[in-house]
Design an enzyme around this catalytic site. Structure first.
Site, PDB file in Angstrom:
ATOM      1  N   ARG A  20     117.915-107.684 117.036  1.00 33.00           N
ATOM      2  CA  ARG A  20     118.088-106.477 116.218  1.00 33.00           C
ATOM      3  C   ARG A  20     117.567-105.240 116.939  1.00 33.00           C
ATOM      4  O   ARG A  20     118.213-104.193 116.930  1.00 33.00           O
ATOM      5  CB  ARG A  20     117.410-106.633 114.854  1.00 33.00           C
ATOM      6  N   ASN A  38     119.039-109.720 109.799  1.00 31.16           N
ATOM      7  CA  ASN A  38     118.972-111.172 109.872  1.00 31.16           C
ATOM      8  C   ASN A  38     119.492-111.771 108.570  1.00 31.16           C
ATOM      9  O   ASN A  38     119.285-111.203 107.496  1.00 31.16           O
ATOM     10  CB  ASN A  38     117.531-111.648 110.072  1.00 31.16           C
TER      11      ASN A  38
END
Length: 90
Positions: A20, A38
């Site tokens: 990320r 996520n």
């Protein structure tokens, strides 16, 4: 410039490896907007918007990540929306 928006699910070793953070850094540097988060099953979900070439570069560079291992991607083109940044959603 033709702007597109894609919804992508990444599977593989994509959590706990800086995915990320890397996606946010790369997307911002490429002038892309959207978000990344996520999922409970170990996958990572992303919506990314910009020109096709920049989105392709983002995905290529994610594949080159030192610890990231993308085994599968499910990609769908979705409607473009108005937004101004790329962010991480928790």
């Amino acid at each position: 410039m033709n702007v597109v928006r894609k919804h992508i699910i990444f599977s593989g070793r994509v959590q706990g490896v800086g995915f990320r953070y890397t996606a946010c850094y790369l997307a911002s540097s490429l002038g892309l907007t959207g978000w990344v988060k996520n999922l409970w099953d170990g996958d990572v979900e992303m919506e990314v918007q910009g020109d096709e070439a920049s989105i392709s570069r983002l995905v290529e560079r994610l594949h080159e990540g030192r610890f990231i291992r993308i085994e599968r991607m499910e990609t769908e083109v979705i409607p473009v929306i108005k937004e101004s940044s790329f962010r991480e959603i928790y």
